[in-house]
Design a protein around this motif. Sequence first.
Motif, PDB file in Angstrom:
ATOM      1  N   THR A   1       0.850  -1.197   0.000  1.00 42.73           N
ATOM      2  CA  THR A   1       0.000   0.000   0.000  1.00 42.73           C
ATOM      3  C   THR A   1       0.879   1.237   0.000  1.00 42.73           C
ATOM      4  N   ALA A   2       0.319   2.343  -0.471  1.00 40.79           N
ATOM      5  CA  ALA A   2       1.088   3.581  -0.576  1.00 40.79           C
ATOM      6  C   ALA A   2       1.284   4.255   0.778  1.00 40.79           C
ATOM      7  N   ALA A   3       0.397   4.010   1.732  1.00 37.15           N
ATOM      8  CA  ALA A   3       0.481   4.660   3.041  1.00 37.15           C
ATOM      9  C   ALA A   3      -0.225   3.779   4.059  1.00 37.15           C
ATOM     10  N   ALA A   4      -0.130   4.181   5.316  1.00 38.21           N
ATOM     11  CA  ALA A   4      -0.774   3.427   6.385  1.00 38.21           C
ATOM     12  C   ALA A   4      -2.289   3.524   6.269  1.00 38.21           C
ATOM     13  N   THR A   5      -2.977   2.509   6.785  1.00 33.22           N
ATOM     14  CA  THR A   5      -4.429   2.518   6.882  1.00 33.22           C
ATOM     15  C   THR A   5      -4.822   3.051   8.258  1.00 33.22           C
ATOM     16  N   ILE A   6      -5.697   4.059   8.302  1.00 33.61           N
ATOM     17  CA  ILE A   6      -6.056   4.711   9.567  1.00 33.61           C
ATOM     18  C   ILE A   6      -7.534   4.448   9.848  1.00 33.61           C
ATOM     19  N   ALA A   7      -7.810   3.740  10.927  1.00 39.26           N
ATOM     20  CA  ALA A   7      -9.186   3.497  11.354  1.00 39.26           C
ATOM     21  C   ALA A   7      -9.661   4.702  12.171  1.00 39.26           C
ATOM     22  N   LEU A   8     -10.732   5.354  11.716  1.00 36.77           N
ATOM     23  CA  LEU A   8     -11.247   6.567  12.348  1.00 36.77           C
ATOM     24  C   LEU A   8     -12.659   6.342  12.883  1.00 36.77           C
ATOM     25  N   ARG A   9     -13.093   7.232  13.775  1.00 37.88           N
ATOM     26  CA  ARG A   9     -14.390   7.083  14.419  1.00 37.88           C
ATOM     27  C   ARG A   9     -15.534   7.329  13.451  1.00 37.88           C
ATOM     28  N   GLY A  10     -15.502   8.393  12.694  1.00 36.81           N
ATOM     29  CA  GLY A  10     -16.570   8.708  11.763  1.00 36.81           C
ATOM     30  C   GLY A  10     -17.775   9.323  12.453  1.00 36.81           C
ATOM     31  N   SER A  11     -18.863   9.427  11.724  1.00 36.93           N
ATOM     32  CA  SER A  11     -20.059  10.092  12.236  1.00 36.93           C
ATOM     33  C   SER A  11     -21.015   9.140  12.932  1.00 36.93           C
ATOM     34  N   THR A  12     -20.684   7.871  12.987  1.00 32.34           N
ATOM     35  CA  THR A  12     -21.538   6.885  13.643  1.00 32.34           C
ATOM     36  C   THR A  12     -20.688   6.011  14.547  1.00 32.34           C
ATOM     37  N   THR A  13     -21.314   5.431  15.541  1.00 29.58           N
ATOM     38  CA  THR A  13     -20.596   4.541  16.450  1.00 29.58           C
ATOM     39  C   THR A  13     -20.587   3.103  15.951  1.00 29.58           C
ATOM     40  N   ASP A  14     -21.170   2.843  14.785  1.00 33.03           N
ATOM     41  CA  ASP A  14     -21.165   1.477  14.245  1.00 33.03           C
ATOM     42  C   ASP A  14     -19.732   1.041  13.931  1.00 33.03           C
ATOM     43  N   PRO A  15     -19.417  -0.229  14.154  1.00 37.80           N
ATOM     44  CA  PRO A  15     -18.062  -0.700  13.833  1.00 37.80           C
ATOM     45  C   PRO A  15     -17.826  -0.738  12.333  1.00 37.80           C
ATOM     46  N   ALA A  16     -16.591  -0.564  11.947  1.00 33.80           N
ATOM     47  CA  ALA A  16     -16.192  -0.690  10.549  1.00 33.80           C
ATOM     48  C   ALA A  16     -15.680  -2.106  10.308  1.00 33.80           C
ATOM     49  N   GLY A  17     -15.741  -2.537   9.056  1.00 25.16           N
ATOM     50  CA  GLY A  17     -15.236  -3.851   8.674  1.00 25.16           C
ATOM     51  C   GLY A  17     -14.234  -3.748   7.544  1.00 25.16           C
ATOM     52  N   TYR A  18     -13.170  -4.539   7.644  1.00 28.67           N
ATOM     53  CA  TYR A  18     -12.126  -4.552   6.619  1.00 28.67           C
ATOM     54  C   TYR A  18     -11.749  -6.014   6.387  1.00 28.67           C
TER      55      TYR A  18
ATOM     56  N   TRP B   1       2.023 -10.392   0.673  1.00 29.94           N
ATOM     57  CA  TRP B   1       1.101  -9.348   1.136  1.00 29.94           C
ATOM     58  C   TRP B   1       1.858  -8.507   2.161  1.00 29.94           C
ATOM     59  N   LEU B   2       2.265  -7.290   1.754  1.00 24.27           N
ATOM     60  CA  LEU B   2       3.157  -6.461   2.564  1.00 24.27           C
ATOM     61  C   LEU B   2       2.605  -5.035   2.666  1.00 24.27           C
ATOM     62  N   PRO B   3       1.481  -4.838   3.345  1.00 21.64           N
ATOM     63  CA  PRO B   3       0.911  -3.497   3.446  1.00 21.64           C
ATOM     64  C   PRO B   3       1.622  -2.654   4.492  1.00 21.64           C
ATOM     65  N   GLN B   4       1.355  -1.353   4.449  1.00 19.01           N
ATOM     66  CA  GLN B   4       1.809  -0.467   5.512  1.00 19.01           C
ATOM     67  C   GLN B   4       0.969  -0.719   6.771  1.00 19.01           C
ATOM     68  N   PRO B   5       1.393  -0.221   7.933  1.00 17.64           N
ATOM     69  CA  PRO B   5       0.686  -0.553   9.177  1.00 17.64           C
ATOM     70  C   PRO B   5      -0.750  -0.048   9.209  1.00 17.64           C
ATOM     71  N   LEU B   6      -1.529  -0.667  10.076  1.00 11.98           N
ATOM     72  CA  LEU B   6      -2.887  -0.234  10.379  1.00 11.98           C
ATOM     73  C   LEU B   6      -2.855   0.544  11.692  1.00 11.98           C
ATOM     74  N   ILE B   7      -3.403   1.763  11.705  1.00 10.91           N
ATOM     75  CA  ILE B   7      -3.402   2.615  12.895  1.00 10.91           C
ATOM     76  C   ILE B   7      -4.817   2.673  13.453  1.00 10.91           C
ATOM     77  N   SER B   8      -4.970   2.289  14.697  1.00 10.19           N
ATOM     78  CA  SER B   8      -6.267   2.336  15.381  1.00 10.19           C
ATOM     79  C   SER B   8      -6.311   3.606  16.232  1.00 10.19           C
ATOM     80  N   THR B   9      -7.171   4.556  15.866  1.00  6.43           N
ATOM     81  CA  THR B   9      -7.212   5.849  16.554  1.00  6.43           C
ATOM     82  C   THR B   9      -8.298   5.865  17.628  1.00  6.43           C
ATOM     83  N   ARG B  10      -8.235   6.881  18.470  1.00  4.37           N
ATOM     84  CA  ARG B  10      -9.178   7.026  19.574  1.00  4.37           C
ATOM     85  C   ARG B  10     -10.635   7.041  19.078  1.00  4.37           C
ATOM     86  N   GLY B  11     -11.483   6.254  19.718  1.00  6.38           N
ATOM     87  CA  GLY B  11     -12.903   6.236  19.401  1.00  6.38           C
ATOM     88  C   GLY B  11     -13.304   5.362  18.231  1.00  6.38           C
ATOM     89  N   SER B  12     -12.356   4.789  17.518  1.00  6.17           N
ATOM     90  CA  SER B  12     -12.689   3.953  16.361  1.00  6.17           C
ATOM     91  C   SER B  12     -12.962   2.517  16.797  1.00  6.17           C
TER      92      SER B  12
END
Length: 235
Positions: A26-43, A57-68
């Motif tokens: 991947t070109a950059a890290a994947t950032i999991a964000l909270r968004g406008s809903t509290t529903d969980p995201a799926g990847y 399979w060699l992606p950049q890191p996944l970043i889990s941010t506050r509230g996500s």
Amino acid sequence: MSAPLGGDRLALDITARPQAELEVTTAAATIALRGSTTDPAGYDVQLTADEYASLNWLPQPLISTRGSTLHQTYTVSLAASSRLLLREEQLLGRTAEPPGHLTTRLTVRRAHRLILDQHTTYGTPAPAWDGPAVLIRHRACGQLLVVTPDPHPIEEPLHLGGNPADGYAVLARRQRRPAHHRHCAHPGLPAPPPRHRARTHTTQRVEVGVDLKPCQCSPFGGRRWWSPPLCDQQD
């Protein structure tokens, strides 16, 4: 990428066809964000390697941010003669930020036979994820998985240090190069001069003779062990 956000559903389906060699990053890290809903995201990532194919399979890191909240799955299907190199890295929170809630599951099947099923959970409300048996204060984790059709001999475990409360040193074999003993460096302790060395050969026999010293830098409150390099060749 600044995704997935809360409620998003992302999916990747990647296949290496027979005798193909495929590397995906991947070109950059994947950032999991909270968004406008509290529903969980799926990847969800589906990786398939056909006969005599090679898939990296060699992606950049996944970043889990506050509230996500993110549920991530890797589903790997391999033919009996295929090869896989998979890297998975998670960064739990940005600088001075607590992480969100992250769950990951990795399942690997080879020739339709399940060989790995791993489930990890980090962040509140997961219990004990930052306790002394898991991460403590550390906020980065990952793994490197290699699956090949080549048979590998089963070697006896090598323990350096006899007391589990003190921890063990680790002797790591490096392919086609002499083995190195990775010592636990501590800025306040000078390294002693080498006393003994260990060398490895192309056979499975490993000769070991090291002088272990305690190093007060274990995150578990106990002691870890360190030693000088075990061979003359340096990285």
